[in-house]
Design a protein around this motif. Structure first.
Motif, short mmCIF file in Angstrom:
data_model
loop_
_atom_site.label_atom_id
_atom_site.label_comp_id
_atom_site.label_asym_id
_atom_site.label_seq_id
_atom_site.Cartn_x
_atom_site.Cartn_y
_atom_site.Cartn_z
N TYR A 317 0.84 -1.21 0.00
CA TYR A 317 0.00 0.00 0.00
C TYR A 317 0.87 1.26 0.00
O TYR A 317 1.59 1.53 0.97
CB TYR A 317 -0.93 -0.01 1.21
CG TYR A 317 -1.78 -1.25 1.30
CD1 TYR A 317 -2.89 -1.42 0.48
CD2 TYR A 317 -1.44 -2.28 2.18
CE1 TYR A 317 -3.65 -2.58 0.54
CE2 TYR A 317 -2.20 -3.44 2.24
CZ TYR A 317 -3.31 -3.58 1.42
OH TYR A 317 -4.05 -4.72 1.49
N LYS A 318 0.79 2.02 -1.10
CA LYS A 318 1.61 3.23 -1.26
C LYS A 318 0.75 4.48 -1.11
O LYS A 318 -0.37 4.55 -1.63
CB LYS A 318 2.28 3.21 -2.64
CG LYS A 318 3.20 4.39 -2.90
CD LYS A 318 3.78 4.31 -4.31
CE LYS A 318 4.61 5.54 -4.65
NZ LYS A 318 3.82 6.76 -4.76
N CYS A 319 1.27 5.45 -0.39
CA CYS A 319 0.57 6.72 -0.22
C CYS A 319 0.45 7.42 -1.57
O CYS A 319 1.42 7.49 -2.33
CB CYS A 319 1.34 7.60 0.77
SG CYS A 319 0.66 9.27 0.91
N SER A 320 -0.75 7.94 -1.87
CA SER A 320 -0.98 8.60 -3.15
C SER A 320 -0.43 10.03 -3.20
O SER A 320 -0.43 10.68 -4.24
CB SER A 320 -2.49 8.63 -3.45
OG SER A 320 -3.20 9.24 -2.39
N HIS A 321 0.09 10.51 -2.03
CA HIS A 321 0.63 11.87 -1.95
C HIS A 321 2.15 11.90 -1.82
O HIS A 321 2.80 12.89 -2.18
CB HIS A 321 0.01 12.62 -0.76
CG HIS A 321 -1.48 12.69 -0.80
ND1 HIS A 321 -2.17 13.64 -1.52
CD2 HIS A 321 -2.42 11.90 -0.23
CE1 HIS A 321 -3.47 13.45 -1.38
NE2 HIS A 321 -3.65 12.39 -0.60
N CYS A 322 2.73 10.83 -1.26
CA CYS A 322 4.19 10.75 -1.13
C CYS A 322 4.63 9.30 -1.41
O CYS A 322 3.81 8.47 -1.78
CB CYS A 322 4.65 11.20 0.26
SG CYS A 322 4.13 10.11 1.61
N ASP A 323 5.91 9.00 -1.23
CA ASP A 323 6.43 7.68 -1.58
C ASP A 323 6.39 6.67 -0.43
O ASP A 323 6.89 5.55 -0.56
CB ASP A 323 7.87 7.80 -2.10
CG ASP A 323 7.93 8.52 -3.44
OD1 ASP A 323 6.95 8.40 -4.20
OD2 ASP A 323 8.93 9.20 -3.71
N LYS A 324 5.82 7.04 0.68
CA LYS A 324 5.79 6.15 1.83
C LYS A 324 4.87 4.95 1.55
O LYS A 324 3.81 5.10 0.95
CB LYS A 324 5.31 6.90 3.07
CG LYS A 324 5.62 6.17 4.36
CD LYS A 324 5.44 7.06 5.59
CE LYS A 324 5.85 6.29 6.85
NZ LYS A 324 5.67 7.08 8.06
N ARG A 325 5.33 3.76 1.99
CA ARG A 325 4.58 2.52 1.75
C ARG A 325 4.20 1.86 3.08
O ARG A 325 4.88 2.06 4.10
CB ARG A 325 5.39 1.55 0.90
CG ARG A 325 5.79 2.11 -0.46
CD ARG A 325 6.46 1.04 -1.31
NE ARG A 325 5.48 0.08 -1.81
CZ ARG A 325 4.83 0.22 -2.97
NH1 ARG A 325 5.06 1.26 -3.76
NH2 ARG A 325 3.97 -0.70 -3.36
N PHE A 326 3.16 1.04 3.03
CA PHE A 326 2.63 0.42 4.24
C PHE A 326 2.28 -1.05 4.01
O PHE A 326 1.90 -1.44 2.91
CB PHE A 326 1.37 1.17 4.71
CG PHE A 326 1.63 2.62 5.00
CD1 PHE A 326 1.94 3.04 6.28
CD2 PHE A 326 1.58 3.57 3.97
CE1 PHE A 326 2.21 4.38 6.54
CE2 PHE A 326 1.84 4.89 4.22
CZ PHE A 326 2.16 5.31 5.51
N SER A 327 2.41 -1.82 5.07
CA SER A 327 2.06 -3.24 4.98
C SER A 327 0.57 -3.46 5.16
O SER A 327 0.03 -4.48 4.76
CB SER A 327 2.84 -4.08 6.00
OG SER A 327 2.90 -3.44 7.25
N HIS A 328 -0.13 -2.48 5.77
CA HIS A 328 -1.57 -2.59 6.00
C HIS A 328 -2.31 -1.43 5.31
O HIS A 328 -1.82 -0.30 5.29
CB HIS A 328 -1.91 -2.55 7.49
CG HIS A 328 -1.17 -3.57 8.29
ND1 HIS A 328 0.07 -3.33 8.83
CD2 HIS A 328 -1.49 -4.85 8.62
CE1 HIS A 328 0.48 -4.40 9.49
NE2 HIS A 328 -0.44 -5.34 9.37
N LEU A 329 -3.48 -1.75 4.78
CA LEU A 329 -4.32 -0.72 4.14
C LEU A 329 -4.74 0.35 5.15
O LEU A 329 -4.77 1.54 4.83
CB LEU A 329 -5.56 -1.38 3.51
CG LEU A 329 -6.54 -0.46 2.78
CD1 LEU A 329 -5.88 0.23 1.60
CD2 LEU A 329 -7.76 -1.25 2.31
N GLY A 330 -5.03 -0.09 6.38
CA GLY A 330 -5.43 0.85 7.44
C GLY A 330 -4.34 1.87 7.73
O GLY A 330 -4.62 3.06 7.95
#
Length: 398
Positions: A317-330
């Protein structure tokens, strides 16, 4: 002389025609005479008294042919013979294309349309085509909204009879499909097949966008929305959009405060059935989903899937505003509120709003006076965990 021969020839042909006509007439009369046993209910005629007797069962409802295996009864002996194949496993009709066998000749005929590509039944509403007329009739209920099969226990209605039969198992508690590995039972055969992949580790459904594989087709479909970002279902209360209609339906309970699922052991209520089922496993201690990497076990397959990202480092899950990514959608959704400034959670006592539900819950304790975190040493209570930790450290640590 020639004229005489022609007259004799013509007379011969005429005689043949008359003879044929008389023969056909006699044959027709014989056939009519043969069908001398007539049903007084519907007027249908039969060649023998026995045929009429068998026919009368349609009107009387008599079913004299009974299966000695399961007790099911049939009007005709032939129908019982076909039914017995369920118990014997006999499948005499085999497809010459792929070798698959069937109990009924009609089932083979329908199956052959897979190979021929024949779909003769077309929906006039949307153009979708079907192999069987019954499938088209079932499909048409999507357009008409008709749900003719109603549960006599709770009143819920269904489009298909099979769906009602499966639903009835909720009331009866019947779970006929059992896992041979761990003994867990299921209402649906498909649920058992999905469950077996926990033991085998099989992930047969692969995303053609990123190559990620899943145990269930439904989970793959949900995953695909990460790539498409398509949200067709909008809430008319707050404008929030959802990937699925079921997601919107669940969300609406936030506005209605509806919690229809109640735990019989502790009385706790839930808006969503899935959360209720997950909660019940806290009481049973059931943890059937095991991580192959570290052996840690989980209540749900979803929790295991999320945990496995610790091992594989996956952050889909990648932020649509910056390049930060996440393992959870929440985590992604919560983070994006930093960029948007969105605060969807409003206090029910004042106008203050929050970006996370956790923040709202802690805040509302100011209004309710609730202090759920209690010191085990002196009994002092706190609104949240941080002050309790500080209190314990400053007053009770040796």
């Amino acid at each position: 002389m020639m004229l005489k021969n022609e007259e004799e020839k013509h007379h011969h042909v005429k005689t043949e025609e008359e003879t044929r006509s008389k023969t056909e007439g006699i044959s027709l009369l014989k056939r009519r005479d043969k069908k001398c046993f007539t049903c007084r209910q519907c007027g249908k005629s039969f060649a023998s008294k026995q045929n009429l007797k068998v026919h009368m069962r349609i009107h009387t409802g008599e079913k004299p042919s009974t299966c000695d295996q399961c007790g099911k009864s049939f009007t005709y002996k032939q129908n019982l013979k076909v039914h017995m194949r369920i118990h014997t496993g006999e499948k005499p009709f085999t497809c010459v294309q792929c070798g698959k066998s069937f109990t009924h000749k009609q089932s083979l005929k329908i199956h052959m349309m897979i190979h021929t590509g024949e779909n003769p039944f077309t929906c006039v509403q949307c153009g979708k085509r079907f192999t069987r007329k019954q499938n088209l009739e079932d499909h048409m209920r999507i357009h008409t909204g008709e749900k003719p099969f109603k549960c006599d226990q709770c009143g819920k209605s269904f489009t298909h009879k099979h769906s009602l039969n499966v639903h009835m198992m909720i009331h009866t508690g019947e779970k006929p499909f059992t896992c041979v590995q761990c003994g867990k039972s299921f209402t649906h055969k498909q649920s058992l097949e999905d469950h077996m992949r926990i033991h085998t580790g099989e992930n047969p459904f692969t995303c053609d966008q990123c190559g990620k594989s899943f145990k269930q087709q439904g989970i793959l479909k949900e995953h695909m929305n990460i790539h498409t970002r398509e949200k067709l279902h909008g809430c008319d209360q707050c404008g929030k959009t959802f990937l699925r209609a079921s997601g919107l339906k669940s969300h609406l309970r936030i506005h209605s405060k509806e919690k229809p699922h109640s735990c019989s052991l502790c009385g706790k209520s839930f808006s969503h059935l899935q959360n209720f089922k997950k909660h019940q496993k806290i009481h049973t201690g059931e943890r059937v989903h095991v991580c192959f990497e570290c052996g840690k076990s989980f209540i749900t397959a979803g929790d295991l899937n999320l945990h496995q990202r610790i091992h594989n480092g996956e952050k889909p899950y990648k932020c649509s505003h910056c390049d930060k990514r996440f393992s959870h959608l929440g985590g992604q959704k919560t983070h994006e509120r930093i960029h948007t400034g969105e605060k969807p959670y409003k206090c029910s006592h004042c106008d203050k709003r929050f970006s996370q539900t956790g923040g709202l819950k802690i805040h509302e304790r100011i209004h309710t006076g609730e202090k759920p975190y209690k010191c085990t040493e002196c009994g002092k209570s706190f609104t949240h965990s941080s002050p309790l930790q500080s209190h314990t450290k400053n007053n009770h640590s040796k």
